[in-house]
Design a protein around this motif. Structure first.
Motif, PDB file in Angstrom:
ATOM      1  N   ALA A 396       0.826  -1.214   0.000  1.00 37.61           N
ATOM      2  CA  ALA A 396       0.000   0.000   0.000  1.00 37.61           C
ATOM      3  C   ALA A 396       0.855   1.257   0.000  1.00 37.61           C
ATOM      4  O   ALA A 396       0.505   2.255   0.636  1.00 37.61           O
ATOM      5  CB  ALA A 396      -0.918  -0.022   1.218  1.00 37.61           C
ATOM      6  N   GLY A 397       1.953   1.230  -0.735  1.00 35.44           N
ATOM      7  CA  GLY A 397       2.936   2.302  -0.668  1.00 35.44           C
ATOM      8  C   GLY A 397       2.431   3.668  -1.058  1.00 35.44           C
ATOM      9  O   GLY A 397       2.972   4.684  -0.597  1.00 35.44           O
ATOM     10  N   ASP A 398       1.377   3.740  -1.882  1.00 39.12           N
ATOM     11  CA  ASP A 398       0.856   5.028  -2.334  1.00 39.12           C
ATOM     12  C   ASP A 398      -0.426   5.449  -1.616  1.00 39.12           C
ATOM     13  O   ASP A 398      -1.005   6.486  -1.946  1.00 39.12           O
ATOM     14  CB  ASP A 398       0.583   4.978  -3.849  1.00 39.12           C
ATOM     15  N   CYS A 399      -0.857   4.666  -0.654  1.00 39.22           N
ATOM     16  CA  CYS A 399      -2.110   4.975   0.032  1.00 39.22           C
ATOM     17  C   CYS A 399      -1.948   6.181   0.947  1.00 39.22           C
ATOM     18  O   CYS A 399      -0.848   6.507   1.386  1.00 39.22           O
ATOM     19  CB  CYS A 399      -2.561   3.773   0.863  1.00 39.22           C
ATOM     20  N   ALA A 400      -3.054   6.822   1.243  1.00 38.96           N
ATOM     21  CA  ALA A 400      -3.075   7.850   2.278  1.00 38.96           C
ATOM     22  C   ALA A 400      -3.164   7.153   3.632  1.00 38.96           C
ATOM     23  O   ALA A 400      -3.979   6.253   3.822  1.00 38.96           O
ATOM     24  CB  ALA A 400      -4.270   8.773   2.083  1.00 38.96           C
ATOM     25  N   ILE A 401      -2.314   7.577   4.564  1.00 41.29           N
ATOM     26  CA  ILE A 401      -2.223   6.930   5.870  1.00 41.29           C
ATOM     27  C   ILE A 401      -2.718   7.878   6.951  1.00 41.29           C
ATOM     28  O   ILE A 401      -2.303   9.042   7.016  1.00 41.29           O
ATOM     29  CB  ILE A 401      -0.765   6.524   6.187  1.00 41.29           C
ATOM     30  N   VAL A 402      -3.601   7.369   7.803  1.00 44.49           N
ATOM     31  CA  VAL A 402      -3.982   8.075   9.027  1.00 44.49           C
ATOM     32  C   VAL A 402      -3.481   7.213  10.179  1.00 44.49           C
ATOM     33  O   VAL A 402      -3.907   6.067  10.334  1.00 44.49           O
ATOM     34  CB  VAL A 402      -5.499   8.297   9.129  1.00 44.49           C
ATOM     35  N   ASP A 403      -2.576   7.760  10.969  1.00 43.11           N
ATOM     36  CA  ASP A 403      -1.819   6.946  11.913  1.00 43.11           C
ATOM     37  C   ASP A 403      -2.147   7.287  13.371  1.00 43.11           C
ATOM     38  O   ASP A 403      -2.102   8.446  13.770  1.00 43.11           O
ATOM     39  CB  ASP A 403      -0.319   7.164  11.670  1.00 43.11           C
ATOM     40  N   GLU A 404      -2.479   6.246  14.131  1.00 45.54           N
ATOM     41  CA  GLU A 404      -2.469   6.323  15.576  1.00 45.54           C
ATOM     42  C   GLU A 404      -1.930   4.986  16.106  1.00 45.54           C
ATOM     43  O   GLU A 404      -2.538   4.316  16.930  1.00 45.54           O
ATOM     44  CB  GLU A 404      -3.854   6.632  16.154  1.00 45.54           C
ATOM     45  N   GLY A 405      -0.761   4.626  15.558  1.00 42.65           N
ATOM     46  CA  GLY A 405      -0.146   3.361  15.920  1.00 42.65           C
ATOM     47  C   GLY A 405       0.619   3.416  17.224  1.00 42.65           C
ATOM     48  O   GLY A 405       1.057   2.373  17.730  1.00 42.65           O
ATOM     49  N   ILE A 406       0.817   4.606  17.794  1.00 41.73           N
ATOM     50  CA  ILE A 406       1.514   4.841  19.061  1.00 41.73           C
ATOM     51  C   ILE A 406       2.914   4.223  18.985  1.00 41.73           C
ATOM     52  O   ILE A 406       3.768   4.760  18.321  1.00 41.73           O
ATOM     53  CB  ILE A 406       0.693   4.336  20.262  1.00 41.73           C
ATOM     54  N   THR A 407       3.177   3.088  19.625  1.00 42.64           N
ATOM     55  CA  THR A 407       4.541   2.539  19.586  1.00 42.64           C
ATOM     56  C   THR A 407       4.897   1.966  18.225  1.00 42.64           C
ATOM     57  O   THR A 407       6.071   1.755  17.934  1.00 42.64           O
ATOM     58  CB  THR A 407       4.738   1.465  20.677  1.00 42.64           C
ATOM     59  N   SER A 408       3.927   1.704  17.383  1.00 42.42           N
ATOM     60  CA  SER A 408       4.223   1.269  16.011  1.00 42.42           C
ATOM     61  C   SER A 408       4.530   2.445  15.096  1.00 42.42           C
ATOM     62  O   SER A 408       5.044   2.262  13.993  1.00 42.42           O
ATOM     63  CB  SER A 408       3.039   0.475  15.437  1.00 42.42           C
ATOM     64  N   LYS A 409       4.207   3.659  15.553  1.00 43.85           N
ATOM     65  CA  LYS A 409       4.387   4.846  14.715  1.00 43.85           C
ATOM     66  C   LYS A 409       5.836   5.017  14.293  1.00 43.85           C
ATOM     67  O   LYS A 409       6.122   5.353  13.145  1.00 43.85           O
ATOM     68  CB  LYS A 409       3.913   6.081  15.484  1.00 43.85           C
ATOM     69  N   TYR A 410       6.766   4.761  15.226  1.00 45.83           N
ATOM     70  CA  TYR A 410       8.161   5.062  14.912  1.00 45.83           C
ATOM     71  C   TYR A 410       8.754   4.065  13.928  1.00 45.83           C
ATOM     72  O   TYR A 410       9.665   4.409  13.174  1.00 45.83           O
ATOM     73  CB  TYR A 410       8.966   5.177  16.209  1.00 45.83           C
ATOM     74  N   ALA A 411       8.213   2.857  13.906  1.00 41.65           N
ATOM     75  CA  ALA A 411       8.600   1.924  12.843  1.00 41.65           C
ATOM     76  C   ALA A 411       8.177   2.467  11.489  1.00 41.65           C
ATOM     77  O   ALA A 411       8.923   2.406  10.505  1.00 41.65           O
ATOM     78  CB  ALA A 411       7.985   0.550  13.092  1.00 41.65           C
ATOM     79  N   MET A 412       6.978   3.043  11.434  1.00 44.96           N
ATOM     80  CA  MET A 412       6.499   3.612  10.167  1.00 44.96           C
ATOM     81  C   MET A 412       7.334   4.826   9.763  1.00 44.96           C
ATOM     82  O   MET A 412       7.747   4.956   8.598  1.00 44.96           O
ATOM     83  CB  MET A 412       5.022   3.983  10.295  1.00 44.96           C
ATOM     84  N   LEU A 413       7.610   5.709  10.717  1.00 37.78           N
ATOM     85  CA  LEU A 413       8.330   6.936  10.375  1.00 37.78           C
ATOM     86  C   LEU A 413       9.782   6.674   9.976  1.00 37.78           C
ATOM     87  O   LEU A 413      10.347   7.430   9.187  1.00 37.78           O
ATOM     88  CB  LEU A 413       8.287   7.911  11.549  1.00 37.78           C
ATOM     89  N   THR A 414      10.384   5.628  10.524  1.00 33.45           N
ATOM     90  CA  THR A 414      11.790   5.365  10.204  1.00 33.45           C
ATOM     91  C   THR A 414      11.973   4.433   9.022  1.00 33.45           C
ATOM     92  O   THR A 414      13.056   4.399   8.425  1.00 33.45           O
ATOM     93  CB  THR A 414      12.524   4.762  11.423  1.00 33.45           C
ATOM     94  N   ARG A 415      10.930   3.683   8.630  1.00 35.66           N
ATOM     95  CA  ARG A 415      11.106   2.654   7.594  1.00 35.66           C
ATOM     96  C   ARG A 415      10.379   2.977   6.290  1.00 35.66           C
ATOM     97  O   ARG A 415      10.721   2.435   5.246  1.00 35.66           O
ATOM     98  CB  ARG A 415      10.631   1.301   8.133  1.00 35.66           C
ATOM     99  N   TRP A 416       9.384   3.821   6.324  1.00 35.05           N
ATOM    100  CA  TRP A 416       8.531   4.089   5.153  1.00 35.05           C
ATOM    101  C   TRP A 416       8.891   5.469   4.626  1.00 35.05           C
ATOM    102  O   TRP A 416       8.814   6.464   5.344  1.00 35.05           O
ATOM    103  CB  TRP A 416       7.069   4.043   5.582  1.00 35.05           C
ATOM    104  N   ASP A 417       9.265   5.543   3.351  1.00 34.48           N
ATOM    105  CA  ASP A 417       9.548   6.834   2.724  1.00 34.48           C
ATOM    106  C   ASP A 417       8.231   7.479   2.310  1.00 34.48           C
ATOM    107  O   ASP A 417       7.777   7.360   1.169  1.00 34.48           O
ATOM    108  CB  ASP A 417      10.481   6.667   1.518  1.00 34.48           C
ATOM    109  N   LEU A 418       7.635   8.155   3.256  1.00 29.02           N
ATOM    110  CA  LEU A 418       6.331   8.774   3.047  1.00 29.02           C
ATOM    111  C   LEU A 418       6.474  10.055   2.229  1.00 29.02           C
ATOM    112  O   LEU A 418       7.423  10.815   2.398  1.00 29.02           O
ATOM    113  CB  LEU A 418       5.682   9.091   4.391  1.00 29.02           C
ATOM    114  N   ALA A 419       5.519  10.286   1.358  1.00 26.47           N
ATOM    115  CA  ALA A 419       5.537  11.465   0.492  1.00 26.47           C
ATOM    116  C   ALA A 419       4.711  12.578   1.121  1.00 26.47           C
ATOM    117  O   ALA A 419       3.826  12.334   1.947  1.00 26.47           O
ATOM    118  CB  ALA A 419       4.970  11.112  -0.887  1.00 26.47           C
ATOM    119  N   PRO A 420       4.980  13.825   0.759  1.00 24.78           N
ATOM    120  CA  PRO A 420       4.125  14.922   1.224  1.00 24.78           C
ATOM    121  C   PRO A 420       2.656  14.657   0.894  1.00 24.78           C
ATOM    122  O   PRO A 420       2.336  14.078  -0.139  1.00 24.78           O
ATOM    123  CB  PRO A 420       4.670  16.129   0.449  1.00 24.78           C
TER     124      PRO A 420
END
Length: 563
Positions: A396-420
């Motif tokens: 789902a690399g191009d999907c729009a993400i709404v995040d409230e993963g809490i402790t999973s959030k930092y895995a997403m922020l450090t591993r996924w090259d999110l676009a503006p």
């Protein structure tokens, strides 16, 4: 029933005049005239089974529509929520707070008792405007139907004028039932925050030219300013050779994370935060939450560091650190002005030297964060948070993400090259925002000619605040996929216990932090109208997510993860 034109009718007409399509709400007796008028209009009423769900949906909608408005001038980026008197407003205040911290342009209303009846202190009474005031840019009550057109116009203008945020209006029952000959007032143009004081811009350019190792800390007001502002941040970083970080608790993409000068989001850890901001010159652009979760023992920024502050919010300028240069204005416009001023002041050799320093620090930070979310449960059959995020990015690399993963959030922020414009998160920190915001974001995406898939990435603790948000999505035929990162505990509280009190996990009972027995989230989601599935092993994630995205409806994937 009469054919008289009332305050409630004017309210609905004003919303239509201001290009509102949806009202998110939970109705009660004092709102019945408003609900009736909405029913006669072209507005669509989106039912939330709890007031905080209604506010969260409206906020996620507004945040997403703001992105759309950057590319289409006809889009009015505002969400509207209608709540039920004092207890209903109290229920909704958690996500009004979240909207404030997220800068969501929101108009929140609530019915109230008739003005000539309140002295009897009837059931559900309360001081509505005072309740909402601390979380709003403006909070008031309409006490006469003749004031309604002006106060509605003002509410929309205040919500959408930078720095954007929620406003509140109380709407008494007698005012909504009163007859009126008034019409909605024209909204007029919404101004931007300008391009900054020329003298401060010159001062900023001088300081950037004189710096040894400039570091930009970009905050979410950059993303709120638009994709052009993000592009301007890139151009200024390249022109100055600056190292770039995202502010603590970033909730939007303020700089492309695959850029060579991007190093990391600053984590809410005193040691790491102060290390990453240890430099001679810091440029804070559009920041608002750049501090730790709990009290820090030392200064996050050295007192000798030169600090430059750029923001459309004057309250944030010089708030936690002194401002040696202070520019108040739209971040995108200010950055464009700075680009013109620094060109020619910084030699190519200086930029090259700075970039070498950036590369060295980037390598060190990448190594430190490489294992984020992998955990240490070698024999656990469940996925790590890193495996879940990696698979989500693949599928789902191009999907729009709404995040409230809490402790999973930092895995997403450090591993996924999110676009503006791809990602919004719960900036306020109070649980229960992400799931309803996902519903609102998906409704907003559905208005585009080419809508993106929307994925809500929600921790199991967060999901259980408002699982009945799923009912609203199913009821209104919203296309939404929710991925629950399910470790069956409040992991953030366990981490914070160790940080605050020290010791090892074996030293604590962690009272009230485990979901034992676990809630059956699949049955819960199905009861609210979703298609749901339990995903117990890493190899099942990709297929389940592919099927969910292909399904036009509401899908909930309960993915078991280990810590």
């Amino acid at each position: 029933m009469t054919d008289d034109y009332t305050g409630a009718d004017l309210f609905a007409d004003a919303l239509e005049a201001y290009d509102v399509d949806y009202v998110f709400g939970n109705p009660g007796t004092t709102e019945l005239p408003i609900v009736e008028s909405i029913g006669k209009s072209d507005l669509e009423y989106i039912l939330g089974l709890h007031e905080d769900i209604a506010v969260g949906m409206a906020s996620g909608y507004a945040q997403t529509r703001r992105y759309h408005s950057h590319h289409d001038d006809s889009v009015r980026p505002v969400g509207v929520a209608n709540l039920h008197i004092a207890p209903g407003l109290a229920h909704g205040l958690g996500n009004v707070y979240a909207a404030k911290i997220a800068g969501a342009p929101l108009v929140v209303t609530a019915g109230n008792h008739s003005t000539d009846f309140r002295h009897e202190e009837p059931i559900l009474s309360g001081q509505l405007a005072e309740m909402a005031e601390q979380f709003c840019k403006w909070s008031d009550e309409v006490l006469d139907v003749d004031a309604l057109p002006t106060m509605l116009r003002r509410a929309f203008r205040v919500a959408m004028t930078p720095p954007t945020g929620p406003v509140f209006l109380g709407l008494p029952l007698d005012v909504m039932l009163a007859e009126t000959d008034d019409e909605p007032e024209r909204l007029g143009a919404i101004p931007n925050a300008g391009s900054g004081d020329p003298a401060q811009l010159e001062r900023t350019a001088d300081l950037l030219a004189e710096a040894d190792e400039p570091v930009m800390v970009v905050g979410d007001h950059v993303a709120r300013s638009g994709a052009d502002a993000v592009a301007a941040a890139v151009e200024l970083a390249e022109a100055t050779g600056a190292r770039v970080h995202g502010e603590i608790l970033s909730a939007e993409v303020d700089f492309p994370t695959d850029h060579d000068q991007w190093v990391s989001y600053i984590p809410p850890s005193e040691g790491l935060a102060s290390m990453l901001m240890d430099t001679d010159t810091l440029v804070f652009v559009g920041c608002s939450t750049n501090t730790t979760l709990t009290r820090h023992e030392g200064d996050l920024v050295d007192s000798e560091t030169t600090c430059i502050h750029i923001s459309d919010d004057d309250w944030q300028v010089g708030k936690n650190q002194p401002a040696d240069a202070a520019v108040i204005g739209d971040p995108g416009l200010v950055l464009q002005e700075l680009i013109e001023r620094v060109q020619g002041r910084i030699s190519a050799e200086t930029v090259e030297g700075r970039l070498e320093d950036v590369a060295a620090i980037k390598e060190m930070v990448d190594a430190k964060m490489a294992g984020m979310g992998e955990g240490n449960a070698e024999d656990d059959p469940r996925a790590s948070k890193a495996e879940l995020v990696d698979t989500m990015e693949q599928v789902a690399g191009d999907c729009a993400i709404v995040d409230e993963g809490i402790t999973s959030k930092y895995a997403m922020l450090t591993r996924w090259d999110l676009a503006p414009e791809q990602y919004i998160s719960n900036k306020g920190g109070g649980l229960g925002y992400g799931l309803p915001a996902s519903v609102g974001a998906a409704i907003a995406e559905g208005q585009r000619d080419e809508p993106r898939d929307v994925v809500g990435f929600i921790g199991d603790g967060s999901y259980q605040y408002y699982p009945h948000s799923i009912y609203s999505a199913a009821r209104h035929d919203v296309d939404l996929t929710v991925v629950i990162s399910d470790n069956r505990n409040y992991r953030i509280l366990k981490n914070n216990t160790l940080d605050l009190l020290g010791g090892e996990e074996a030293d604590y009972e962690f009272v009230g932090m485990d979901f034992d027995p676990p809630v059956d989230l699949v049955k819960n989601a199905e009861s609210h109208g979703a298609r749901a599935e339990l995903v117990e092993t890493p190899d099942k994630i990709a297929g389940a997510l592919e099927d969910a995205l292909a399904n036009e409806g509401v899908d909930v994937l309960d993915v078991l993860v280990h810590d």
